[in-house]
Design an enzyme around this catalytic site. Sequence first.
Site, PDB file in Angstrom:
ATOM      1  CD  GLU A  73      -3.335   2.943  -5.206  1.00 41.55           C
ATOM      2  OE1 GLU A  73      -4.357   2.383  -5.652  1.00 41.55           O
ATOM      3  OE2 GLU A  73      -2.404   2.323  -4.701  1.00 41.55           O
ATOM      4  NE  ARG A 115      -4.221  -1.570   0.581  1.00 44.32           N
ATOM      5  CZ  ARG A 115      -4.386  -2.646  -0.204  1.00 44.32           C
ATOM      6  NH1 ARG A 115      -3.564  -2.861  -1.204  1.00 44.32           N
ATOM      7  NH2 ARG A 115      -5.382  -3.483   0.015  1.00 44.32           N
ATOM      8  CG  HIS A 137      -3.647  -1.019  -6.742  1.00 50.66           C
ATOM      9  ND1 HIS A 137      -3.858  -0.364  -5.550  1.00 50.66           N
ATOM     10  CD2 HIS A 137      -3.709  -2.345  -6.437  1.00 50.66           C
ATOM     11  CE1 HIS A 137      -4.040  -1.239  -4.581  1.00 50.66           C
ATOM     12  NE2 HIS A 137      -3.953  -2.454  -5.099  1.00 50.66           N
TER      13      HIS A 137
HETATM   14  N1  LIG Z   1      -0.944  -4.416  -5.184  1.00 52.81           N
HETATM   15  C1  LIG Z   1      -2.023  -5.182  -5.081  1.00 52.81           C
HETATM   16  O1  LIG Z   1      -2.833  -5.315  -5.992  1.00 52.81           O
HETATM   17  C2  LIG Z   1      -2.253  -5.935  -3.788  1.00 52.81           C
HETATM   18  C3  LIG Z   1      -2.994  -7.124  -3.836  1.00 52.81           C
HETATM   19  C4  LIG Z   1      -3.144  -7.873  -2.674  1.00 52.81           C
HETATM   20  C5  LIG Z   1      -2.611  -7.404  -1.484  1.00 52.81           C
HETATM   21  N2  LIG Z   1      -1.935  -6.221  -1.459  1.00 52.81           N
HETATM   22  C6  LIG Z   1      -1.359  -5.723  -0.184  1.00 52.81           C
HETATM   23  O2  LIG Z   1      -0.332  -6.617   0.244  1.00 52.81           O
HETATM   24  C7  LIG Z   1      -0.482  -6.869   1.632  1.00 52.81           C
HETATM   25  C8  LIG Z   1       0.130  -8.222   1.967  1.00 52.81           C
HETATM   26  O3  LIG Z   1      -0.636  -9.248   1.341  1.00 52.81           O
HETATM   27  P1  LIG Z   1      -0.429 -10.793   1.759  1.00 52.81           P
HETATM   28  O4  LIG Z   1      -1.464 -11.563   1.037  1.00 52.81           O
HETATM   29  O5  LIG Z   1       0.991 -11.201   1.626  1.00 52.81           O
HETATM   30  O6  LIG Z   1      -0.827 -10.678   3.309  1.00 52.81           O
HETATM   31  P2  LIG Z   1      -0.484 -11.675   4.498  1.00 52.81           P
HETATM   32  O7  LIG Z   1      -0.427 -13.076   4.013  1.00 52.81           O
HETATM   33  O8  LIG Z   1      -1.419 -11.334   5.585  1.00 52.81           O
HETATM   34  O9  LIG Z   1       1.010 -11.258   4.911  1.00 52.81           O
HETATM   35  C9  LIG Z   1       1.343 -10.074   5.560  1.00 52.81           C
HETATM   36  C10 LIG Z   1       2.768 -10.173   6.045  1.00 52.81           C
HETATM   37  O10 LIG Z   1       3.175  -8.916   6.588  1.00 52.81           O
HETATM   38  C11 LIG Z   1       3.810  -9.152   7.858  1.00 52.81           C
HETATM   39  N3  LIG Z   1       3.639  -7.998   8.740  1.00 52.81           N
HETATM   40  C12 LIG Z   1       2.500  -7.462   9.234  1.00 52.81           C
HETATM   41  N4  LIG Z   1       2.771  -6.391  10.006  1.00 52.81           N
HETATM   42  C13 LIG Z   1       4.128  -6.262  10.013  1.00 52.81           C
HETATM   43  C14 LIG Z   1       5.034  -5.376  10.659  1.00 52.81           C
HETATM   44  N5  LIG Z   1       4.584  -4.379  11.443  1.00 52.81           N
HETATM   45  N6  LIG Z   1       6.364  -5.554  10.455  1.00 52.81           N
HETATM   46  C15 LIG Z   1       6.820  -6.579   9.679  1.00 52.81           C
HETATM   47  N7  LIG Z   1       6.012  -7.456   9.035  1.00 52.81           N
HETATM   48  C16 LIG Z   1       4.683  -7.291   9.209  1.00 52.81           C
HETATM   49  C17 LIG Z   1       3.091 -10.376   8.423  1.00 52.81           C
HETATM   50  O11 LIG Z   1       3.881 -10.952   9.424  1.00 52.81           O
HETATM   51  P3  LIG Z   1       3.508 -12.370  10.087  1.00 52.81           P
HETATM   52  O12 LIG Z   1       3.845 -13.396   9.023  1.00 52.81           O
HETATM   53  O13 LIG Z   1       4.385 -12.476  11.271  1.00 52.81           O
HETATM   54  O14 LIG Z   1       2.038 -12.321  10.387  1.00 52.81           O
HETATM   55  C18 LIG Z   1       2.976 -11.221   7.147  1.00 52.81           C
HETATM   56  O15 LIG Z   1       4.179 -11.902   6.921  1.00 52.81           O
HETATM   57  C19 LIG Z   1      -1.993  -6.782   1.875  1.00 52.81           C
HETATM   58  O16 LIG Z   1      -2.314  -6.486   3.223  1.00 52.81           O
HETATM   59  C20 LIG Z   1      -2.412  -5.675   0.930  1.00 52.81           C
HETATM   60  O17 LIG Z   1      -2.343  -4.420   1.578  1.00 52.81           O
HETATM   61  C21 LIG Z   1      -1.739  -5.482  -2.582  1.00 52.81           C
END
Ligand SMILES: NC(=O)c1ccc[n+]([C@@H]2O[C@H](COP(=O)([O-])OP(=O)(O)OC[C@H]3O[C@@H](n4cnc5c(N)ncnc54)[C@H](OP(=O)(O)O)[C@@H]3O)[C@@H](O)[C@H]2O)c1
Length: 315
Positions: free
Chosen positions: A257, A228, A276
Amino acid sequence: MSLVIASQMEESFNAELRGHALAPTVISAPEERPWEAAQDADVLLVRPAPAWGRIKQSERPQRWPGRLRWVCSVSVGVDFYPPWLLDAPLVTCGRGVASDEIADYAIAAIYLHSKNLEAVRARTPAQWKQAPLERVTGSTLGILGLGAIGSAVARRALALGLRVTAARRRELPAPIAGVELYRDLHEVIASADHLLLSLPATAATHRLIDAPALASARPHLHLINVARGSVLDQQALLAALDAGRLAFATLDVTEPEPLPLDHPLWSHERVRLTPHVSSNYTVVRHRLLDKIAANLTRFARGEPPTDIVDTAAGY
Ligand SMILES: NC(=O)c1ccc[n+]([C@@H]2O[C@H](COP(=O)([O-])OP(=O)(O)OC[C@H]3O[C@@H](n4cnc5c(N)ncnc54)[C@H](OP(=O)(O)O)[C@@H]3O)[C@@H](O)[C@H]2O)c1
């Protein structure tokens, strides 16, 4: 009694949901006031519609969550929604649905930056000359956020011969063998030739990548943000790029955005902006439908669905 789903998805998606073995009743949730349809439903299916931007600061509706038992977000990030929306008996997200597509985007960005074939494309004999290309194999990818997306990128990067360093929030081991996990994100940034931001937007990650964090970067660092816009201090990024403390940024997400017309990130020669789109692929919709269908089955059996959101942590 049949399960009632109030859905913000388009009618063709809702029609497919009606075909589920449970034969749920699927009603349409109005974009501006989706909670009103939720008064008559067990499940509220929400998507990051533009209207949430206007509703985000709205007051909690008096009868929220009413009879609702489950808020099901089709997006992974739940930062689009007003905080009260997540105060429901159960909240799930679309984690993993588009991770492979986003991981392919990240790998494409790495190759585009390191092996920019367009820049060395020869159209005339005069352009038939030597130019340096950078290495991918043997370079280091740092990953901040080792969840579904970070792990999908890590698997690809390891297979391509990159070293992978990473940080996650919880004190848990790396989910993928071969990833070097650090507690301190500065160590990950300092180790990286390419740095992937794949963290959720939460209170703890707001502008997490700020000037002090970017000060840990090596001058040739290529930063890739698929998370984000809010996790990155864009002014600090511009300052670091202009001062030569960072080489390049690939940004699929910005804040806001789109950016205002006069924002310097549009035209910065060492920034590649994409609108995006990193998750875009038609198969994603089928995967989403499969995930929701499988979770409906679990829900009806009284089993916990997958990808429950920890609403206190914000993801
Ligand atoms: N560009 C796009 O189109 C798009 C699409 C989908 C998602 N996204 C974004 O990408 C993000 C991640 O997606 P995902 O599916 O990978 O989510 P996810 O599976 O929930 O993974 C999030 C990761 O971030 C880590 N995390 C959370 N807070 C943190 C902090 N303060 N410091 C360090 N690490 C932290 C978590 O740690 P733990 O493993 O310890 O829980 C986990 O490893 C979403 O929340 C969304 O905002 C963007």
